[in-house]
Design a protein around this motif. Structure first.
Motif, PDB file in Angstrom:
ATOM      1  N   VAL A  35       0.868  -1.183   0.000  1.00  0.00           N
ATOM      2  CA  VAL A  35       0.000   0.000   0.000  1.00  0.00           C
ATOM      3  C   VAL A  35       0.902   1.229   0.000  1.00  0.00           C
ATOM      4  CG1 VAL A  35      -1.804   1.259   1.208  1.00  0.00           C
ATOM      5  CG2 VAL A  35      -1.786  -1.250   1.253  1.00  0.00           C
ATOM      6  N   LEU A  36       0.878   1.958  -1.095  1.00  0.00           N
ATOM      7  CA  LEU A  36       1.710   3.150  -1.271  1.00  0.00           C
ATOM      8  C   LEU A  36       0.819   4.377  -1.101  1.00  0.00           C
ATOM      9  CD1 LEU A  36       3.611   1.816  -4.419  1.00  0.00           C
ATOM     10  CD2 LEU A  36       4.426   1.782  -2.071  1.00  0.00           C
ATOM     11  N   ALA A  37       0.835   4.960   0.085  1.00  0.00           N
ATOM     12  CA  ALA A  37      -0.094   6.045   0.421  1.00  0.00           C
ATOM     13  C   ALA A  37       0.540   7.385   0.096  1.00  0.00           C
ATOM     14  CB  ALA A  37      -0.478   5.968   1.900  1.00  0.00           C
ATOM     15  N   ASP A  38       0.675   7.681  -1.213  1.00  0.00           N
ATOM     16  CA  ASP A  38       1.356   8.914  -1.623  1.00  0.00           C
ATOM     17  C   ASP A  38       0.754   9.477  -2.895  1.00  0.00           C
ATOM     18  OD1 ASP A  38       3.224  10.958  -1.459  1.00  0.00           O
ATOM     19  OD2 ASP A  38       4.722   9.888  -2.618  1.00  0.00           O
ATOM     20  N   ARG A  97     -13.706  -2.993  -1.243  1.00  0.00           N
ATOM     21  CA  ARG A  97     -14.733  -3.104  -0.199  1.00  0.00           C
ATOM     22  C   ARG A  97     -14.413  -2.182   0.973  1.00  0.00           C
ATOM     23  NH1 ARG A  97     -14.200  -8.687  -1.483  1.00  0.00           N
ATOM     24  NH2 ARG A  97     -12.923  -9.061   0.379  1.00  0.00           N
ATOM     25  N   ALA A  98     -13.142  -2.174   1.372  1.00  0.00           N
ATOM     26  CA  ALA A  98     -12.749  -1.369   2.522  1.00  0.00           C
ATOM     27  C   ALA A  98     -12.926   0.121   2.244  1.00  0.00           C
ATOM     28  CB  ALA A  98     -11.295  -1.673   2.891  1.00  0.00           C
ATOM     29  N   PHE A  99     -12.468   0.579   1.109  1.00  0.00           N
ATOM     30  CA  PHE A  99     -12.546   2.009   0.813  1.00  0.00           C
ATOM     31  C   PHE A  99     -13.984   2.440   0.522  1.00  0.00           C
ATOM     32  CE2 PHE A  99      -8.080   1.603   0.833  1.00  0.00           C
ATOM     33  CZ  PHE A  99      -7.527   2.876   0.886  1.00  0.00           C
ATOM     34  N   LEU A 141      -9.954  -0.755   7.889  1.00  0.00           N
ATOM     35  CA  LEU A 141     -10.852  -1.755   7.318  1.00  0.00           C
ATOM     36  C   LEU A 141     -10.114  -2.654   6.332  1.00  0.00           C
ATOM     37  CD1 LEU A 141     -13.994   0.486   6.691  1.00  0.00           C
ATOM     38  CD2 LEU A 141     -13.802  -1.332   8.400  1.00  0.00           C
ATOM     39  N   LEU A 142      -9.168  -2.074   5.607  1.00  0.00           N
ATOM     40  CA  LEU A 142      -8.407  -2.860   4.638  1.00  0.00           C
ATOM     41  C   LEU A 142      -7.648  -3.992   5.323  1.00  0.00           C
ATOM     42  CD1 LEU A 142      -7.153  -3.381   1.846  1.00  0.00           C
ATOM     43  CD2 LEU A 142      -5.443  -1.627   2.393  1.00  0.00           C
ATOM     44  N   LEU A 143      -7.024  -3.704   6.451  1.00  0.00           N
ATOM     45  CA  LEU A 143      -6.293  -4.767   7.154  1.00  0.00           C
ATOM     46  C   LEU A 143      -7.238  -5.889   7.562  1.00  0.00           C
ATOM     47  CD1 LEU A 143      -3.860  -2.697   9.414  1.00  0.00           C
ATOM     48  CD2 LEU A 143      -3.494  -3.571   7.097  1.00  0.00           C
ATOM     49  N   ALA A 144      -8.443  -5.532   7.987  1.00  0.00           N
ATOM     50  CA  ALA A 144      -9.426  -6.558   8.367  1.00  0.00           C
ATOM     51  C   ALA A 144      -9.883  -7.359   7.142  1.00  0.00           C
ATOM     52  CB  ALA A 144     -10.607  -5.894   9.048  1.00  0.00           C
TER      53      ALA A 144
END
Length: 449
Positions: free
Chosen positions: A177-180, A371-373, A439-442
């Motif tokens: 996951v590249l949060a940039d 789903r998470a987002f 949520l993504l980790l779950a």
């Protein structure tokens, strides 16, 4: 679980916000050698926050020659669970002229629902979002988590390839996951699935052995600056499309980018026309663009009636996804050499290159992410391109070809003004991004390794 995580994220957000503001106060400008101590202090603060978030293994690493200090933290995967690598960077851009800022760049201030300060969106928000996800899970996420926070992204990640090679085993993950990146608009979750590449050069023209009086010799002897202007004008056709032969065009996105919105986001003046043809999304994300980045010339205040013997400019290309930057740079060099007017002597010096990248955002990991987002934002995820270049994405893809690469926003939107004055972060979307990552980790825990 979703309701519990929503409540947990709400509980941890005040502390995460305070930690984000503390990080913004550290002027970790990697481009400034005099700020090396601040870059180290930023890495140390980031490492301390990750330890406090429950990560059992945290290191500050600078064991690649020339590497700025990076932070690596690891939480081992429970049996049968995948491992997720969460990326951000703690270095920031220079501030430019401080007078262009409404408030001091390293003093975080909230105005109208946005947090202002250098690094607020690019990319200390990414660090904060990772902290929020870890804290929401009580420091015990349901998947393996590796957090990698780089310290030299804003200078092009020059040692990242060597760093990934050296620490391949510690950084290996099923999902990266590249949060940039940015959301395409406020409130709409966006996954960046293509980025343009880039190349640049410096072109110098010489006409005379020395300057000459414009009255005594002008009209017969050319001056280098006029010739340079004519040469640079050949980079585009009359409509504004790039006129360099041999550059590729990528597959267009099916995305409606309204002209009025683009004009506002680009800060265009009234009456100024858009350049090029085709849809805005196509021109911005999947076609090449050419920009004159700088010109060396006599300042107007120092001007005299003299023919300039030499002049030079820096030219940059953004390249369609799939184009090769070395091949494109060779095409640009040929164009400049072949279009130099009046027989002037031309020298082209190669500059930087960076790879483009395209992501196939399909498969179970991406389904889990959507789903998470969607749950966090209340809207469907939109796949978008970026007109800019994020070189490290291609580096990660090359180092870990089997991993699903997810390029997300930690809340940044087109109004965030990253790299400019008054950089800011919309706090409502930052909260949604924190929830989405938790949520993504779950969700990923249910996919298995």
């Amino acid at each position: 679980m979703s309701d519990e995580l929503r409540a947990a994220v709400r509980d941890v957000l005040p502390g995460v916000r305070a930690d984000l503001e503390a990080l913004i106060r550290i002027p970790s400008v990697s481009a400034d050698p005099a700020a090396a101590g601040e870059v180290l202090r930023s890495a140390q603060a980031t490492a301390a926050l990750l330890r406090d978030a429950g990560m059992p293994e945290v290191e500050i690493l600078d064991d690649v020659e020339g590497c700025a200090p990076a932070v690596l933290a690891r939480y081992p995967a429970p049996p049968g669970a995948p491992t997720v690598l969460l990326y951000a960077h703690h270095d920031v851009q220079p501030t430019g002229d401080p007078s262009g800022w409404t408030s001091p760049p390293f003093q975080p201030v909230e105005r109208d629902g946005r947090l202002y300060g250098r690094g607020s969106s690019d990319d200390k928000a990414g660090i904060a979002a990772h902290l929020a996800a870890l804290r929401a899970h009580g420091g015990r996420p349901p998947v393996g988590v590796t957090v990698f926070v780089e310290g030299e992204e804003e200078i092009g990640s020059p040692t990242l390839g060597a760093f990934l090679e050296r620490h391949r085993d510690e950084l290996a993950a099923d999902v990266i996951v590249l949060a940039d990146s940015d959301n395409v608009e406020l409130g709409t979750p966006s996954f960046t699935t293509s980025l343009r590449g880039m190349c640049s050069c410096v072109v110098e023209l010489r006409a005379l052995r020395h300057g000459a009086h414009s009255g005594g010799f002008g009209g017969v002897a050319p001056d280098a600056l006029t010739a340079l202007c004519r040469l640079l004008a050949t980079l585009h056709d009359d409509v504004g499309n790039v006129a360099v032969d041999g550059l590729l065009t990528g597959k267009p996105f099916d995305f409606d980018y309204p002209e009025d919105r683009f004009r506002a986001e680009a800060a265009m003046l009234d009456g100024v026309a858009l350049i090029g043809d085709g849809s805005i999304a196509e021109r911005l994300w999947t076609r090449p663009s050419a920009t004159v980045l700088a010109i060396d010339a006599t300042p107007v205040a120092d001007a005299s009636n003299t023919l300039a013997p030499a002049a030079r400019a820096k030219v940059g290309l953004r390249l369609a996804p799939g184009d090769d930057p070395d091949r494109a740079l060779a095409a640009l060099r040929r164009h400049l050499e072949q279009h130099t007017p009046w027989g002037l002597h031309v020298t082209v010096s190669d500059g930087r290159t960076a790879q483009s990248h395209a992501i196939d955002a399909s498969g179970p990991m991406f389904d889990a992410a959507r789903r998470a987002f969607r749950a966090a934002y209340g809207r469907e995820v939109v796949d978008i391109g970026q007109g800019g270049t994020i070189p490290f994405i291609a580096e990660f893809a090359a180092a870990f070809p089997a991993a699903a690469i997810l390029v997300t926003s930690a809340g940044a939107d087109p109004e965030c003004r990253a790299h400019s004055t008054d950089e800011s972060l919309p706090l409502a979307d930052f909260e949604r991004a924190c929830l989405a990552e938790a949520l993504l980790l779950a969700e990923l825990a249910s996919t298995g390794s």
